[in-house]
Scaffold this active site. Structure first.
Site, short mmCIF file in Angstrom:
data_model
loop_
_atom_site.label_atom_id
_atom_site.label_comp_id
_atom_site.label_asym_id
_atom_site.label_seq_id
_atom_site.Cartn_x
_atom_site.Cartn_y
_atom_site.Cartn_z
CD1 TRP A 62 -2.69 1.63 0.53
CD2 TRP A 62 -2.04 1.79 2.66
NE1 TRP A 62 -3.42 2.62 1.11
CE2 TRP A 62 -3.06 2.75 2.43
CE3 TRP A 62 -1.51 1.70 3.95
CZ2 TRP A 62 -3.53 3.62 3.42
CZ3 TRP A 62 -1.98 2.56 4.94
CH2 TRP A 62 -2.98 3.51 4.66
CE LYS A 97 -9.96 -0.50 3.08
NZ LYS A 97 -8.99 0.36 3.82
CG ASP A 141 -1.83 -2.75 7.57
OD1 ASP A 141 -1.50 -1.85 6.78
OD2 ASP A 141 -2.95 -2.78 8.12
#
Lengths: 465, 438
Positions: free
Chosen positions: B155, B272, B236
């Protein structure tokens, strides 16, 4: 392989924490249900295949954070904790600066409840805000600060980025200073809100103090302030409390603000306003923004951090903004883009809830007027309490000491002039909780308790040194 | 008070004695315009596009089959319960204790002994970004000479986070362009060759941006290697539940590491899996050797948080703790998260079928091999530009497609476009094309 595990341990951690010492240290820690043991044959692979894997009885990694010391408790929040633990009937919490009603209950503004219900009815989605925050909020907050018709806004010279209340907005400003004004120093008042130092420290921006509080008068050391601002290197940033100075409650007069602006201009300094109490200090949004507007009207470039924690009671929603008023729209756009670039690796984009509440309240004329009334009510209660406290003290104290500073100070806090020992006496003898610098939060005081507090203050002042 | 009021009007109208000495040159002269954020800039461009066919497969926010953002029913219900009720006093610096407790149960297991033994230092954080930033700052403070190893690719914001925290970065091989899968040999090699005790950033599930996850077996080998080298694993986890539809399954890598005795760090996000994007709610946890250490570590994390934002926002935390703390709501949430994951998996199948139907010269099984919100299509930056300029399909230049933006209404169109730009049979098959698009 076992040796490489050991060497890994001694290489990476403090010398005292080799695996060997770990083993002798208060018995074997239980890890994963197994007791700690060494696997001599790390070369033999504990691969998981179909049935029952060989258990990885390998020495647990020694923590990378062995030897990390316990951080000191926060000086302000620690007060509330001590208060909670106190069983006395007469205890009084004048520590943290959150508004309380006369019944000493927390207060959710009616307009906030209404705004939240509106939001629920609307069924707003929860999409990411842009990095700079909610556009409607940014517009509203800049207009509240500067006045809707302010030329700086019309000329698009104001860069506004939604921030995590006052703290987060200050931190963005500090990070901007660190990145683009290498070596520039920040001047903060002595005293100031405790977290200012932490913010500039963590942002790696050097700071020094300018004289502010004069214990002799329990008022402003104006000469000292001007002198120190003047003697700072050109191009320093000067942190100013827009209104209701925290922790002293002592604000410059309008004339003094003019002189402060003069010397800042003279030295090419940049003012950095912390506006945490707009509307909450005097009860009037415009009046409380007068200092900031003065500077902007002179054409100065200014940083301003805002917070809606107190004036809209949105403490926990972390809503505020960093504004940079600069000399051209083009420069404002560049600055805004860099503020975004600083925010992205901190939290990506700000929380939406508080922003929507502010935008809804400010954007709806009915709610806006209701808000102004509620704010006047809150500020009014504090003013009444100040008056009552003053009356109580002066009627009981015959020493001739001048207590008028209580009335001259403004906002949630009052600097009583009590020293540390006297403040301790307040707590230990009278169960009055406050910070050790002599600061009391009037928001936590009711009219009913003024007599009691007066007794405590008089006793501490006269009988303790 | 009286003085202030009477001078009010005079005060505002008065101009400075020195004349309004207008600043002729700005202090901000030397501040350059920042480049657009590669991911969020895509959405901006999408919004500005007037084409009726436009498709946004850029940012990773879930959309339903009508392309609309979704607020979960369990979340709406939680909001109804909390509306107007709570007074909004400051949370503690470490955030909502209840929310943190529920988050730890979700990640570490309901009956995790680490929770019972109070060995986990945990604080509420500003979603995944905030959790990573807190950890990066913590790493910098207590291991100032350390670096963070990040997978290639990762990311984009990971780079920014550790950089702004002052921690240098190194990379380890991860994505294998030729197979559009995992470069396992390269990964293991890089872990072996890193100095003992290095810090490694791992995506717990649904790797962003590639969608390529190690298999369970591979995770076990990775765990072993990390253990052998004394590395520190920082996970993560932004998609727990969202990847497979089952939060327990998505936490498998973490559970493996915990079984193997690692002391992990973990960033969790509810953006999310609970659709709480804009609320910014997540959790940072660090597993310690004992309770005393956990208390010390937590106190230090708080010391870092206080000058960043003082204390985290309440609303999102209330939603999470209400949903996870109520068995009915939690059950509803599990169903809803499965619906989202299933729709994505369905779209993966559909996109792949559509491409294969068009007799593309290339293979597309990676679309269904990969998992989570993102698909690393293999498109080159130039092909991505064509997707945008000719077909009004918005994605990031590394070829990453957010499957959440695909629905039954546009999957054919998107397949057509991909087929069109890849007719020549050329795709990004080397890492230069992957990495230069950062």
């Amino acid at each position: 392989m076992a040796s490489s595990v050991l060497s890994a341990a001694s290489h990476s951690f403090s010398p005292s924490s080799s695996l060997c010492s770990r083993q002798t240290h208060k018995g074997k820690p239980k890890i994963g249900g197994n007791t700690l043991r060494f696997n001599k044959g790390l070369n033999s692979f504990p691969h998981a295949r179909s049935s029952g894997r060989i258990s990885m009885a390998v020495a647990v990694n020694v923590s990378r954070f062995e030897g990390i010391p316990m951080a000191p408790p926060d000086p302000i929040l620690g007060v509330s904790e001590a208060f909670k633990a106190d069983t006395s009937d007469v205890k009084l919490n004048l520590g943290v600066g959150a508004y309380r009603t006369e019944e000493l209950q927390p207060y959710v503004l009616n307009v906030v409840k209404k705004a939240e219900n509106l939001m629920l009815e609307r069924g707003d989605n929860k999409e990411y805000l842009p990095i700079e925050g909610l556009a409607a909020f940014n517009k509203a907050t800049a207009e509240l600060l500067l006045g809707a018709g302010n030329p700086a806004i019309k000329q698009q010279r104001v860069a506004t980025v939604q921030g995590l209340s006052g703290t987060g907005s200050l931190r963005l400003g500090a990070a901007l200073i660190e990145r683009y004004f290498a070596g520039a120093k920040v001047l903060i008042s002595a005293p100031t809100w405790g977290n200012h130092k932490n913010i500039f420290n963590d942002a790696r921006v050097p700071w020094s103090e300018y004289r502010y509080y004069d214990p002799k008068t329990v008022g402003l050391d104006f000469e000292g302030m001007i002198e120190d601002i003047k003697s700072a290197p050109e191009g320093s940033f000067v942190v100013l409390h827009g209104c209701a100075h925290n922790p002293t409650g002592i604000d410059p007069t309008p004339e003094q603000w003019e002189k402060i602006a003069d010397v800042i201009q003279e030295k090419n300094h940049i003012p950095f306003f912390d506006v945490a109490y707009q509307g909450f200090a005097s009860g009037s949004l415009d009046e409380d923004a007068a200092s900031v507007r003065l500077f902007v009207a002179r054409g100065m470039e200014v940083l301003v951090a805002q917070s809606y924690s107190k004036n809209l009671g949105l403490y926990a929603e972390r809503i505020g903004a960093i504004n940079v008023i600069s000399s051209s729209p083009e420069s404002a756009a560049r600055v805004k883009s860099q503020l975004k670039r600083l925010a992205r690796p901190m939290y990506s984009n700000p929380p939406v809830h508080g922003a929507r509440i502010v935008a809804d309240v400010v954007g709806n004329p009915v709610l806006f007027n209701e808000w102004k009334a509620e704010m006047e009510m809150m500020a009014g209660r504090i003013k009444n309490v100040r008056q009552q406290l003053y009356n109580s003290i002066t009627s009981k104290d015959n020493s001739g000491k001048d207590w008028s500073f209580i009335l001259k100070q403004i906002g949630m806090f009052s600097f009583t002039g009590l020293n540390k020992d006297q403040s301790d006496n307040m707590t230990n003898k009278w169960h009055v909780y406050m910070t050790k610098d002599g600061r009391i939060s009037l928001a936590g005081l009711s009219l009913a308790k003024c007599e009691y507090l007066a007794d405590a203050i008089i006793d501490s002042y006269h009988n303790v040194s | 008070m009286a003085i202030r009021n009477s001078l009010n009007g005079q005060f505002l109208r008065r101009s400075s004695f020195a004349g309004a000495r207008f600043m002729s040159s700005s202090w901000f002269r030397s501040i350059e315009p920042a480049p657009k954020d590669p991911i969020l800039g895509v959405t901006e461009a999408f919004l500005a596009d007037q084409s009726p066919n436009k498709v946004n497969v850029g940012v990773g926010a879930y959309r339903d089959d009508n392309g609309k953002p979704v607020v979960l029913e369990c979340v709406r219900e939680a909001e109804r319960r909390i509306a107007g009720g709570q007074f909004m006093e400051y949370l503690p610096i470490g955030g909502s204790i209840k929310m943190v407790e529920e988050s730890l149960k979700l990640a570490y297991g309901d009956n995790s002994e680490f929770i019972k033994d109070k060995r986990i230092a945990a604080v509420q954080a500003l979603s995944g970004t905030g959790a990573c930033r807190l950890f990066a700052a913590f790493q910098q403070r207590f291991h100032p000479n350390s670096q963070i190893y990040i997978p290639v690719p990762t990311w984009a914001n990971h780079h920014n986070i550790w950089r702004d925290a002052g921690v240098p970065m190194k990379t380890f091989r991860y994505y294998h362009p030729e197979s559009k899968g995992l470069d396992f040999a390269g990964l293991m090699d890089d872990m072996k060759n890193a100095p003992d005790g290095s810090f490694f950033l791992l995506h717990a599930c649904a790797h962003n941006p590639t969608g390529v996850d190690p298999s369970e077996e591979q995770w076990r080998e990775i765990s072993f290697q990390i253990k052998a080298k004394g590395h520190f694993p920082f996970f993560d986890m932004a998609y727990q539940g969202f990847a497979s539809g089952d939060p327990e399954r998505d936490a498998k890598a973490i559970r493996i590491f915990l079984e193997d005795g690692h002391l992990i760090g973990l960033a969790q996000s509810y953006a999310k899996n609970m659709g709480l994007y804009g609320q910014r709610v997540g959790c940072l946890s660090v597993l310690c050797e004992d309770e005393k250490q956990a208390v010390a570590v937590k106190s230090q994390l708080q010391l870092i948080a206080r000058p960043m934002y003082s204390n985290p926002p309440l609303h999102g935390a209330l939603i999470v703790s209400t949903v996870l703390g109520d068995p009915e709501l939690k059950k509803l949430w599990l169903n809803e998260v499965k619906v989202m994951a299933d729709r994505i998996i369905g779209m993966r199948n559909s996109l792949r079928e559509n491409l294969e139907k068009r007799n593309s010269p290339l293979t597309w099984h990676h679309i269904t091999d990969q998992i989570g919100m993102f698909c690393y299509s293999g498109l080159t930056p130039e092909q991505v530009d064509r997707m945008t300029n000719e077909f009004h399909i918005y994605m990031t230049r590394n070829g990453r497609i957010s499957m959440a933006g695909i629905n039954t209404g546009n999957v054919g169109y998107v397949a057509d476009a991909i087929h069109e730009v890849t007719r020549s049979g050329y795709v990004a098959d080397d890492m230069d094309q992957v990495t230069k698009s950062y």
